[in-house]
Enzyme design. Structure first.
Site, PDB file in Angstrom:
ATOM      1  CB  SER A  28      25.936  49.387   2.047  1.00 38.00           C
ATOM      2  OG  SER A  28      26.941  48.464   2.313  1.00 38.00           O
ATOM      3  CG  HIS A  59      30.626  49.265  -1.097  1.00 44.08           C
ATOM      4  ND1 HIS A  59      31.114  50.076  -0.114  1.00 44.08           N
ATOM      5  CD2 HIS A  59      29.696  48.503  -0.520  1.00 44.08           C
ATOM      6  CE1 HIS A  59      30.495  49.810   1.016  1.00 44.08           C
ATOM      7  NE2 HIS A  59      29.632  48.853   0.801  1.00 44.08           N
ATOM      8  CG  HIS A  81      32.627  45.304   4.499  1.00 45.52           C
ATOM      9  ND1 HIS A  81      32.498  45.647   3.175  1.00 45.52           N
ATOM     10  CD2 HIS A  81      31.794  46.118   5.191  1.00 45.52           C
ATOM     11  CE1 HIS A  81      31.612  46.636   3.071  1.00 45.52           C
ATOM     12  NE2 HIS A  81      31.184  46.947   4.279  1.00 45.52           N
ATOM     13  CE1 TYR A  83      31.037  41.625   3.273  1.00 46.17           C
ATOM     14  CE2 TYR A  83      30.440  42.762   5.289  1.00 46.17           C
ATOM     15  CZ  TYR A  83      30.425  42.684   3.914  1.00 46.17           C
ATOM     16  OH  TYR A  83      29.796  43.661   3.181  1.00 46.17           O
ATOM     17  CD  GLU A  84      34.955  43.182   1.042  1.00 47.99           C
ATOM     18  OE1 GLU A  84      35.798  43.265   0.127  1.00 47.99           O
ATOM     19  OE2 GLU A  84      34.396  44.169   1.552  1.00 47.99           O
ATOM     20  CB  ALA A 111      23.711  50.353   5.764  1.00 46.14           C
ATOM     21  CG  MET A 206      27.797  43.097   8.967  1.00 44.80           C
ATOM     22  SD  MET A 206      27.323  42.170   7.496  1.00 44.80           S
ATOM     23  CE  MET A 206      25.674  41.603   7.955  1.00 44.80           C
ATOM     24  CB  SER A 207      31.417  48.491   8.065  1.00 48.90           C
ATOM     25  OG  SER A 207      30.427  49.466   8.336  1.00 48.90           O
ATOM     26  CG  ASN A 230      17.933  46.024   8.878  1.00 46.72           C
ATOM     27  OD1 ASN A 230      18.880  46.548   8.297  1.00 46.72           O
ATOM     28  ND2 ASN A 230      18.099  45.154   9.850  1.00 46.72           N
ATOM     29  CG  HIS A 242      23.704  43.800   0.406  1.00 46.95           C
ATOM     30  ND1 HIS A 242      24.217  44.567   1.433  1.00 46.95           N
ATOM     31  CD2 HIS A 242      24.312  44.242  -0.721  1.00 46.95           C
ATOM     32  CE1 HIS A 242      25.088  45.428   0.931  1.00 46.95           C
ATOM     33  NE2 HIS A 242      25.167  45.255  -0.370  1.00 46.95           N
TER      34      HIS A 242
END
Ligand code: HPA
Length: 275
Positions: A28, A59, A81, A83-84, A111, A206-207, A230, A242
């Site tokens: 990202s 992306h 991902h 989560y998609e 990220a 998350m990746s 962060n 995001h």
């Protein structure tokens, strides 16, 4: 779904390219890292059957083929991902196409949130190991003995040493740590962040982990870098979003770009000396 080798053969024939040596996945907000590629040709994912749609803002969704210092690279600008749509194997075909194109190594970027107060937003962290907090594997459903992938040294020690030496030569601080994979798309709770720290993680995201597992299954050497956008949930007063991830990833991407370019140039020089 077309087999990875058919897709790779089609791409190589269409663009008349030699096999790339390194595959790269950009996370990202890191799209501009693609600027390191010389003589680039771009192939949108929607022209490759079975490739993911580029869903997430930040992306681009295309493969870029070219060279860095004469070394062939295939760069994926945009990833799918878990989560998609709840499929841990969302990146199975892209990783296998990179391997079928001829890549020997896969460099992954992402990220991530920091679990260490001293590793501030804007930092870069080289991943040394990971913790899979999701309980799923992108290899569910695979058959054959090689599905039992050895994950010791999944993050290749030789490649890690190259990244460390390169960052030092460029005077760019590079942390090392353990990345913990959560499913997303929601951020973590403060309690989950405390748990992650107790478990020994240094960053959360998350990746990447599914791609690492898929790459090791495909016999690729792996290196992975997190760009810290962060402090993780509960560790600071800044609300997580995001948008914040993207805003912070962009400026810090320049350091990542330099390190990647120099590691690739080093690999190119060695390859030329050998041949
Ligand atoms: N948690 C999970 N994924 C992330 C974060 C985070 O704090 N920051 C960027 N990606």
């Amino acid at each position: 779904m077309q087999a990875a080798q058919d897709i790779a053969d089609g791409i190589r024939a269409r663009f008349g390219i030699d096999p790339p040596f390194v595959g790269i996945v950009l996370g990202s907000g890191l799209g501009e890292v693609a600027e390191i590629v010389e003589d680039p040709v771009a192939l949108p994912y929607d022209e490759i059957e079975g490739f993911p749609e580029a869903g997430v803002h930040g992306h681009a969704g295309r493969m870029i083929l070219g060279q860095v210092a004469g070394l062939g690279v295939a760069l994926l600008q945009g990833r799918a991902h878990y989560y998609e749509d709840g499929r841990a194997d969302a990146m199975k075909l892209p990783v296998r196409v990179l391997a079928a194109l001829g890549c020997r190594a896969l460099f992954l970027t992402n990220a991530a949130g920091s679990l260490r107060p001293e590793m501030a937003p804007g930092s870069l962290m080289l991943i040394g190991d990971h913790i899979n907090f999701t309980g799923v594997s992108p290899l569910f459903g695979e058959t054959g003995a090689n599905r039992f992938v050895d994950m010791v040294n999944a993050y290749d020690p030789d490649l890690r040493a190259r990244f460390e030496a390169t960052a030092e030569a460029l005077s760019i601080p590079l942390w090392q740590g353990v990345y913990l994979w959560t499913s997303g798309p929601n951020f973590e709770t403060p309690a989950e962040v405390r748990a992650a720290r107790v478990l020994g993680a240094d960053a959360v995201g998350m990746s990447t982990v599914p791609e690492v597992i898929l790459a090791r299954h495909a016999g690729l050497r792996v290196a992975a870098l997190s760009l810290i956008t962060n402090l993780a949930a509960g560790m600071s007063d800044t609300p997580l979003s995001h948008e914040q991830t993207l805003a912070l990833a962009k400026p810090a991407a320049a350091n990542l770009k330099h390190i990647l370019a120099d590691v690739l140039a080093g690999l190119a020089a060695e390859k030329n000396n050998r041949s």
